[in-house]
Design a protein around this motif. Sequence first.
Motif, PDB file in Angstrom:
ATOM      1  N   PRO A 106       0.823  -1.199   0.000  1.00  0.00           N
ATOM      2  CA  PRO A 106       0.000   0.000   0.000  1.00  0.00           C
ATOM      3  C   PRO A 106       0.863   1.257   0.000  1.00  0.00           C
ATOM      4  O   PRO A 106       1.919   1.293   0.623  1.00  0.00           O
ATOM      5  CB  PRO A 106      -0.792  -0.112   1.298  1.00  0.00           C
ATOM      6  N   GLU A 107       0.387   2.262  -0.712  1.00  0.00           N
ATOM      7  CA  GLU A 107       1.187   3.459  -0.923  1.00  0.00           C
ATOM      8  C   GLU A 107       1.612   4.102   0.394  1.00  0.00           C
ATOM      9  O   GLU A 107       2.706   4.617   0.506  1.00  0.00           O
ATOM     10  CB  GLU A 107       0.367   4.458  -1.740  1.00  0.00           C
ATOM     11  N   ASP A 108       0.732   4.041   1.411  1.00  0.00           N
ATOM     12  CA  ASP A 108       1.072   4.737   2.654  1.00  0.00           C
ATOM     13  C   ASP A 108       2.187   4.047   3.426  1.00  0.00           C
ATOM     14  O   ASP A 108       2.665   4.529   4.432  1.00  0.00           O
ATOM     15  CB  ASP A 108      -0.163   4.923   3.543  1.00  0.00           C
ATOM     16  N   GLY A 168       7.914   9.673  -3.613  1.00  0.00           N
ATOM     17  CA  GLY A 168       7.364   9.285  -2.317  1.00  0.00           C
ATOM     18  C   GLY A 168       7.441   7.788  -2.073  1.00  0.00           C
ATOM     19  O   GLY A 168       6.867   7.273  -1.120  1.00  0.00           O
ATOM     20  N   SER A 169       8.142   7.067  -2.966  1.00  0.00           N
ATOM     21  CA  SER A 169       8.225   5.618  -2.778  1.00  0.00           C
ATOM     22  C   SER A 169       9.620   5.136  -3.151  1.00  0.00           C
ATOM     23  O   SER A 169      10.450   5.899  -3.606  1.00  0.00           O
ATOM     24  CB  SER A 169       7.191   4.905  -3.652  1.00  0.00           C
ATOM     25  N   ILE A 170       9.839   3.837  -2.925  1.00  0.00           N
ATOM     26  CA  ILE A 170      11.090   3.258  -3.409  1.00  0.00           C
ATOM     27  C   ILE A 170      10.792   2.345  -4.585  1.00  0.00           C
ATOM     28  O   ILE A 170      11.645   1.608  -5.045  1.00  0.00           O
ATOM     29  CB  ILE A 170      11.787   2.449  -2.300  1.00  0.00           C
ATOM     30  N   LEU A 171       9.604   2.405  -5.091  1.00  0.00           N
ATOM     31  CA  LEU A 171       9.212   1.461  -6.136  1.00  0.00           C
ATOM     32  C   LEU A 171       9.685   1.913  -7.518  1.00  0.00           C
ATOM     33  O   LEU A 171       9.520   3.076  -7.890  1.00  0.00           O
ATOM     34  CB  LEU A 171       7.691   1.295  -6.133  1.00  0.00           C
ATOM     35  N   PRO A 172      10.283   0.982  -8.274  1.00  0.00           N
ATOM     36  CA  PRO A 172      10.826   1.346  -9.583  1.00  0.00           C
ATOM     37  C   PRO A 172       9.746   1.526 -10.644  1.00  0.00           C
ATOM     38  O   PRO A 172       8.665   0.982 -10.541  1.00  0.00           O
ATOM     39  CB  PRO A 172      11.727   0.158  -9.925  1.00  0.00           C
ATOM     40  N   ILE A 188       3.342   6.096 -17.137  1.00  0.00           N
ATOM     41  CA  ILE A 188       2.362   5.644 -16.153  1.00  0.00           C
ATOM     42  C   ILE A 188       3.048   4.677 -15.199  1.00  0.00           C
ATOM     43  O   ILE A 188       3.605   3.652 -15.624  1.00  0.00           O
ATOM     44  CB  ILE A 188       1.195   4.891 -16.829  1.00  0.00           C
ATOM     45  N   CYS A 189       3.010   4.991 -13.928  1.00  0.00           N
ATOM     46  CA  CYS A 189       3.631   4.138 -12.910  1.00  0.00           C
ATOM     47  C   CYS A 189       2.899   2.786 -12.854  1.00  0.00           C
ATOM     48  O   CYS A 189       1.678   2.734 -12.808  1.00  0.00           O
ATOM     49  CB  CYS A 189       3.573   4.823 -11.551  1.00  0.00           C
ATOM     50  N   PRO A 190       3.672   1.673 -12.843  1.00  0.00           N
ATOM     51  CA  PRO A 190       3.036   0.358 -12.857  1.00  0.00           C
ATOM     52  C   PRO A 190       2.405  -0.023 -11.519  1.00  0.00           C
ATOM     53  O   PRO A 190       1.701  -1.020 -11.437  1.00  0.00           O
ATOM     54  CB  PRO A 190       4.208  -0.588 -13.182  1.00  0.00           C
ATOM     55  N   TRP A 191       2.665   0.752 -10.456  1.00  0.00           N
ATOM     56  CA  TRP A 191       2.204   0.336  -9.125  1.00  0.00           C
ATOM     57  C   TRP A 191       0.822   0.865  -8.784  1.00  0.00           C
ATOM     58  O   TRP A 191      -0.072   0.100  -8.454  1.00  0.00           O
ATOM     59  CB  TRP A 191       3.222   0.767  -8.066  1.00  0.00           C
ATOM     60  N   HIS A 192       0.652   2.168  -8.802  1.00  0.00           N
ATOM     61  CA  HIS A 192      -0.665   2.721  -8.465  1.00  0.00           C
ATOM     62  C   HIS A 192      -1.198   3.630  -9.565  1.00  0.00           C
ATOM     63  O   HIS A 192      -2.148   4.367  -9.370  1.00  0.00           O
ATOM     64  CB  HIS A 192      -0.616   3.510  -7.146  1.00  0.00           C
ATOM     65  N   GLY A 193      -0.533   3.612 -10.712  1.00  0.00           N
ATOM     66  CA  GLY A 193      -1.082   4.296 -11.879  1.00  0.00           C
ATOM     67  C   GLY A 193      -0.836   5.787 -11.989  1.00  0.00           C
ATOM     68  O   GLY A 193      -1.444   6.453 -12.820  1.00  0.00           O
ATOM     69  N   CYS A 194       0.076   6.361 -11.193  1.00  0.00           N
ATOM     70  CA  CYS A 194       0.355   7.799 -11.347  1.00  0.00           C
ATOM     71  C   CYS A 194       0.896   8.072 -12.751  1.00  0.00           C
ATOM     72  O   CYS A 194       1.677   7.295 -13.284  1.00  0.00           O
ATOM     73  CB  CYS A 194       1.408   8.249 -10.345  1.00  0.00           C
ATOM     74  N   LYS A 195       0.465   9.204 -13.299  1.00  0.00           N
ATOM     75  CA  LYS A 195       0.882   9.555 -14.659  1.00  0.00           C
ATOM     76  C   LYS A 195       1.804  10.770 -14.591  1.00  0.00           C
ATOM     77  O   LYS A 195       1.424  11.800 -14.022  1.00  0.00           O
ATOM     78  CB  LYS A 195      -0.365   9.871 -15.474  1.00  0.00           C
TER      79      LYS A 195
END
Length: 217
Positions: free
Chosen positions: A101-103, A158-162, A174-181
């Motif tokens: 989860p993003e938080d 805000g994350s460490i996700l690639p 488009i981010c593959p994790w939560h869809g941010c563009k």
Amino acid sequence: MKKVLFDNEEYSEALDMLNKLMMDAELMTDVDHKVLLYNILQYFDYIHREPLNRIIKLLNKNEMLKSELLQDETVLKLCSLYDIPVDESPLDKGEVLAFIPEDQIKILTPIKHKTWLEMGHFSEFEDRKLYAKNFEKVNFLISRLGSDVYAFSNQCDGSILPMDKGTLEDHYLICPWHGCKYDLKTGESLNGVDKKLDIFQTEIDENGLLKIEIEYC
Ligand code: FES
């Protein structure tokens, strides 16, 4: 293995352990291993998310069974980990998101110094592909869009996700994790949230050599 794997208390302990492991993973200094770890998590996410969505879709047809299952805190937790709204239709394919989860995602150390890197000849980069690179623990992505080249952090803000498994649409990523563009020209997020990708300056010299100015600690 036990028939019933965990009671609620053991399940809660397993969640605590997972949180601890995720925090330990955030402290990893080896960028390649960190990216590998999150890629593995991402694919675990994919293979679980699809059947879970199908199960919830079926459950929506059986209110009695659904309400019984949703009284189980482990089931609720699973749905929340996969961002599945239990009171509504499950997400359609492509809408979605991540096992982490993003938080729960933390910010990495800020970047301080700058240097120009020579990345090879411009023509070695295929159009509209994402190339993952790193330098001094900075993970970054290169993408050539026509005659332009963009370089930006391989890490959602805000994350460490690639982001290297993200998708390109025009000059947006488009981010593959939560869809941010993100707009690759400015780094700005288009989702109306306060997110921004670090954008690195690029230059193609008279011999076609691609150079990137990287910022690092
Ligand atoms: S990690 Fe959440 S949108 Fe990228």
